[in-house]
Design a protein around this motif. Structure first.
Motif, PDB file in Angstrom:
ATOM      1  N   TYR A  92       0.818  -1.224   0.000  1.00  0.00           N
ATOM      2  CA  TYR A  92       0.000   0.000   0.000  1.00  0.00           C
ATOM      3  C   TYR A  92       0.853   1.276   0.000  1.00  0.00           C
ATOM      4  CZ  TYR A  92      -3.252  -3.634   1.367  1.00  0.00           C
ATOM      5  OH  TYR A  92      -3.982  -4.817   1.414  1.00  0.00           O
ATOM      6  N   GLY A  93       1.997   1.175  -0.682  1.00  0.00           N
ATOM      7  CA  GLY A  93       2.891   2.323  -0.784  1.00  0.00           C
ATOM      8  C   GLY A  93       3.864   2.449   0.359  1.00  0.00           C
ATOM      9  N   LEU A  94       3.751   1.594   1.372  1.00  0.00           N
ATOM     10  CA  LEU A  94       4.601   1.703   2.564  1.00  0.00           C
ATOM     11  C   LEU A  94       5.979   1.089   2.365  1.00  0.00           C
ATOM     12  CD1 LEU A  94       1.799   0.873   5.141  1.00  0.00           C
ATOM     13  CD2 LEU A  94       2.947   3.084   4.908  1.00  0.00           C
ATOM     14  N   TYR A  95       6.072   0.062   1.525  1.00  0.00           N
ATOM     15  CA  TYR A  95       7.357  -0.601   1.296  1.00  0.00           C
ATOM     16  C   TYR A  95       8.422   0.397   0.854  1.00  0.00           C
ATOM     17  CZ  TYR A  95      10.857  -3.351  -1.267  1.00  0.00           C
ATOM     18  OH  TYR A  95      12.044  -3.872  -1.753  1.00  0.00           O
ATOM     19  N   ALA A  96       8.061   1.298  -0.046  1.00  0.00           N
ATOM     20  CA  ALA A  96       9.039   2.207  -0.649  1.00  0.00           C
ATOM     21  C   ALA A  96       9.578   3.238   0.328  1.00  0.00           C
ATOM     22  CB  ALA A  96       8.419   2.917  -1.852  1.00  0.00           C
ATOM     23  N   ILE A  97       8.882   3.483   1.436  1.00  0.00           N
ATOM     24  CA  ILE A  97       9.323   4.522   2.379  1.00  0.00           C
ATOM     25  C   ILE A  97       9.662   3.945   3.746  1.00  0.00           C
ATOM     26  CG2 ILE A  97       7.958   6.269   1.183  1.00  0.00           C
ATOM     27  CD1 ILE A  97       5.947   6.103   3.514  1.00  0.00           C
ATOM     28  N   ASP A  98       9.778   2.627   3.821  1.00  0.00           N
ATOM     29  CA  ASP A  98      10.034   1.954   5.092  1.00  0.00           C
ATOM     30  C   ASP A  98      11.542   1.770   5.285  1.00  0.00           C
ATOM     31  OD1 ASP A  98      10.100   0.268   7.299  1.00  0.00           O
ATOM     32  OD2 ASP A  98       8.417  -0.953   6.642  1.00  0.00           O
ATOM     33  N   ILE A  99      12.070   0.588   5.018  1.00  0.00           N
ATOM     34  CA  ILE A  99      13.506   0.336   5.049  1.00  0.00           C
ATOM     35  C   ILE A  99      14.016   0.510   3.633  1.00  0.00           C
ATOM     36  CG2 ILE A  99      15.302  -1.359   5.531  1.00  0.00           C
ATOM     37  CD1 ILE A  99      13.402  -2.616   7.585  1.00  0.00           C
ATOM     38  N   PHE A 136      -1.269   4.278   4.832  1.00  0.00           N
ATOM     39  CA  PHE A 136      -0.774   4.235   3.464  1.00  0.00           C
ATOM     40  C   PHE A 136       0.529   5.026   3.378  1.00  0.00           C
ATOM     41  CE2 PHE A 136      -5.327   3.831   3.441  1.00  0.00           C
ATOM     42  CZ  PHE A 136      -5.601   2.874   2.476  1.00  0.00           C
ATOM     43  N   GLY A 137       1.287   4.775   2.326  1.00  0.00           N
ATOM     44  CA  GLY A 137       2.501   5.529   2.071  1.00  0.00           C
ATOM     45  C   GLY A 137       2.525   6.081   0.665  1.00  0.00           C
ATOM     46  N   TYR A 138       3.237   7.201   0.498  1.00  0.00           N
ATOM     47  CA  TYR A 138       3.423   7.763  -0.843  1.00  0.00           C
ATOM     48  C   TYR A 138       4.898   8.047  -1.055  1.00  0.00           C
ATOM     49  CZ  TYR A 138       2.912  10.659  -5.013  1.00  0.00           C
ATOM     50  OH  TYR A 138       3.007  11.146  -6.293  1.00  0.00           O
ATOM     51  N   GLY A 139       5.537   7.142  -1.804  1.00  0.00           N
ATOM     52  CA  GLY A 139       6.893   7.385  -2.258  1.00  0.00           C
ATOM     53  C   GLY A 139       6.844   7.911  -3.679  1.00  0.00           C
ATOM     54  N   TYR A 140       7.868   8.619  -4.094  1.00  0.00           N
ATOM     55  CA  TYR A 140       7.849   9.238  -5.417  1.00  0.00           C
ATOM     56  C   TYR A 140       9.276   9.381  -5.935  1.00  0.00           C
ATOM     57  CZ  TYR A 140       8.813  13.225  -2.378  1.00  0.00           C
ATOM     58  OH  TYR A 140       9.357  14.042  -1.426  1.00  0.00           O
ATOM     59  N   ASP A 141       9.398   9.649  -7.205  1.00  0.00           N
ATOM     60  CA  ASP A 141      10.687   9.840  -7.854  1.00  0.00           C
ATOM     61  C   ASP A 141      11.227  11.212  -7.456  1.00  0.00           C
ATOM     62  OD1 ASP A 141      12.864  10.158  -9.512  1.00  0.00           O
ATOM     63  OD2 ASP A 141      11.831   9.596 -11.352  1.00  0.00           O
ATOM     64  N   PHE A 142      12.131  11.221  -6.477  1.00  0.00           N
ATOM     65  CA  PHE A 142      12.573  12.488  -5.897  1.00  0.00           C
ATOM     66  C   PHE A 142      13.533  13.260  -6.801  1.00  0.00           C
ATOM     67  CE2 PHE A 142      14.879   8.853  -4.067  1.00  0.00           C
ATOM     68  CZ  PHE A 142      16.157   9.089  -4.544  1.00  0.00           C
ATOM     69  N   ARG A 143      13.833  12.748  -7.979  1.00  0.00           N
ATOM     70  CA  ARG A 143      14.606  13.534  -8.951  1.00  0.00           C
ATOM     71  C   ARG A 143      13.757  14.659  -9.537  1.00  0.00           C
ATOM     72  NH1 ARG A 143      15.894   9.641 -13.593  1.00  0.00           N
ATOM     73  NH2 ARG A 143      13.648   9.369 -13.303  1.00  0.00           N
ATOM     74  N   GLN A 144      12.460  14.449  -9.553  1.00  0.00           N
ATOM     75  CA  GLN A 144      11.562  15.326 -10.299  1.00  0.00           C
ATOM     76  C   GLN A 144      11.152  16.564  -9.499  1.00  0.00           C
ATOM     77  OE1 GLN A 144      11.384  14.522 -13.323  1.00  0.00           O
ATOM     78  NE2 GLN A 144      11.819  12.312 -13.298  1.00  0.00           N
ATOM     79  N   SER A 145      10.572  17.504 -10.202  1.00  0.00           N
ATOM     80  CA  SER A 145      10.031  18.708  -9.582  1.00  0.00           C
ATOM     81  C   SER A 145       8.908  18.367  -8.613  1.00  0.00           C
ATOM     82  CB  SER A 145       9.495  19.647 -10.659  1.00  0.00           C
ATOM     83  OG  SER A 145       8.670  20.659 -10.105  1.00  0.00           O
ATOM     84  N   ASN A 146       8.813  19.156  -7.570  1.00  0.00           N
ATOM     85  CA  ASN A 146       7.757  18.966  -6.573  1.00  0.00           C
ATOM     86  C   ASN A 146       6.370  19.333  -7.097  1.00  0.00           C
ATOM     87  OD1 ASN A 146       8.990  18.160  -3.851  1.00  0.00           O
ATOM     88  ND2 ASN A 146      10.346  19.807  -4.519  1.00  0.00           N
ATOM     89  N   ARG A 147       6.299  19.889  -8.313  1.00  0.00           N
ATOM     90  CA  ARG A 147       4.978  20.254  -8.854  1.00  0.00           C
ATOM     91  C   ARG A 147       4.687  19.552 -10.177  1.00  0.00           C
ATOM     92  NH1 ARG A 147       5.396  24.663 -12.889  1.00  0.00           N
ATOM     93  NH2 ARG A 147       7.453  25.635 -12.797  1.00  0.00           N
TER      94      ARG A 147
END
Length: 410
Positions: A92-99, A136-147
């Motif tokens: 539910y999106g949590l794996y990407a922001i956990d460990i 829930f978690g929301y991970g994202y491609d942090f290379r990209q612009s915040n908008r």
């Protein structure tokens, strides 16, 4: 790290260990570098973790993650045309922001795992939150612009998913660091959607006015996450630098030049001066506006070698223009009526603010030398990455919840 569940009252005076069906859903949003990234082969669909990884970390990062900014689309695009960078949606999106490095190899060699929201996820589960229903978690491609559209649409979908899964209950957002900028952009651009799905927003150590010391040096010499022997198994400072020069998210965290800082952040350079055959050293200083000319000069010869080809990576003015638009969106953000806001920021930790290069006895002759020079910092009050002054000043009609140090929570 959390000790008991005293943080639970932020979500409605719930008791730890007691599962209650009427809990408001919680969505955790990570910060810079706080999401697992996979490189996905376009033809086969095969995915390989490229951030964070231990074995062959630097090599895989160069092959799969190094990118160039496309001014026509606003996206940073990987140099490897056969792959795309994706964020895994498991758990539910949590794996990407956990460990961030969930590697069995890591346990075998007894390295400390790279955590992000791990402790908070465990605490919330103990407090009765259920993954996929109220957590829930929301991970994202942090290379990209915040908008950028993809990140905005992804956050909209995640908010709606959490809202519906919990029985149409409004969401409590918890954002860390740069994740606060992402949500600020979303709130400014999609105020009606934000009002519909969000009940509370809690930010943790967000660089609303920028993170001057860390970001200035990221553009000039890179970013190093670990020290000692672990650094040999991690992405190097220089490899990270070559990515960050092409990342809109980094430019969006430069010091806000319009903010009335108590003391403006500076880049300081000891420059070699020659006069009548004699040499001396002069200290030059660059504020948030003047530093742009320094970036341009220092990065004029910057390039990377990719598959035997030399690719120029100067300071990117197209990204700077895009980031100026993002700053305006952030400055225009207003908290919608009916949404509660809590801003938690850290103090009592030395936090980089001014950064200097060279010294009086060993001055810089050519500004391009800076990119191969280790920085020296002056420090201010903060959480170790974000100055307290930057984190606590947001936008109008906002409540600030102050705690002595953010480190007790992350």
């Amino acid at each position: 790290m959390f000790g008991d569940c005293s943080f639970c009252p932020c979500f409605g005076n719930r008791n730890c260990g007691q599962t209650e069906p009427d809990l408001d859903p919680v969505l955790l949003v990570s910060g810079m570098g706080g999401s697992v990234l996979h490189a996905k082969r376009k033809k086969s669909g095969l995915e390989t973790r490229v951030w964070v990884r231990i074995l062959l970390a630097d090599l895989e990062f160069k092959r799969k993650v190094w990118s160039l900014y496309n001014p026509k689309t606003g996206y940073t695009e990987s140099l490897d045309k056969d792959t795309e960078i994706v964020v895994p949606e498991d758990d539910y999106g949590l794996y990407a922001i956990d460990i961030l490095d969930p590697s069995f190899i890591l346990k075998l060699i007894h390295f400390t795992e790279v955590y992000h929201f791990h402790d908070m996820i465990e605490m919330l589960v103990k407090c009765g939150y259920k993954k996929g229903t109220t957590l829930f978690g929301y991970g994202y491609d942090f290379r990209q612009s915040n908008r950028i559209d993809k990140l905005m649409e992804g956050l909209k979908v995640k908010l709606e998913t959490a809202y519906k899964a919990s029985g149409n209950r409004k969401v409590t957002l918890i954002t860390h660091s740069m994740g606060g900028l992402l949500v600020m952009c979303f709130m400014s651009l999609h105020k009606d959607v934000f009002s519909k799905f969000v009940n509370k927003w809690i930010t943790i150590a967000s660089p609303f006015q920028g993170a001057p010391g860390c970001i200035n040096d990221s553009l000039l010499t890179g970013l190093q996450f670990v020290e000692g022997i672990a650094s040999f198994f991690f992405v190097s400072r220089w490899t990270m630098h070559q990515l960050l020069v092409e990342c809109p998210s980094i430019y969006e965290m430069l010091a806000n030049p319009d903010f009335k800082w108590k003391k403006q952040p500076q880049i300081k350079v000891w420059r070699k001066q020659s006069n009548d055959g004699e040499s001396s050293a002069k200290l030059e200083t660059y504020g948030p506006v003047e530093s742009i000319s320094l970036f341009k000069e220092a990065l004029r010869n910057n390039e990377l070698d990719y598959n035997g080809n030399s690719i120029a990576l100067p300071f990117n003015f197209a990204i700077l223009d895009w980031a100026a638009g993002t700053r305006q969106i952030i400055n225009n953000a207003q908290l919608p009526d009916g949404v509660s806001y809590y801003n938690i920021y850290g103090t009592s930790y030395d936090t980089p603010f001014d950064v200097s290069y060279g010294s009086e006895t060993s001055p810089i002759e050519d500004l391009s030398e800076i990119c191969h020079t280790m920085p020296k910092y002056s420090f201010v009050d903060g959480d170790g990455t974000v100055p307290a002054e930057s984190a606590k000043v947001v936008c109008g009609s906002i409540i600030t919840l102050y705690i002595n140090t953010i480190r007790v929570m992350i």
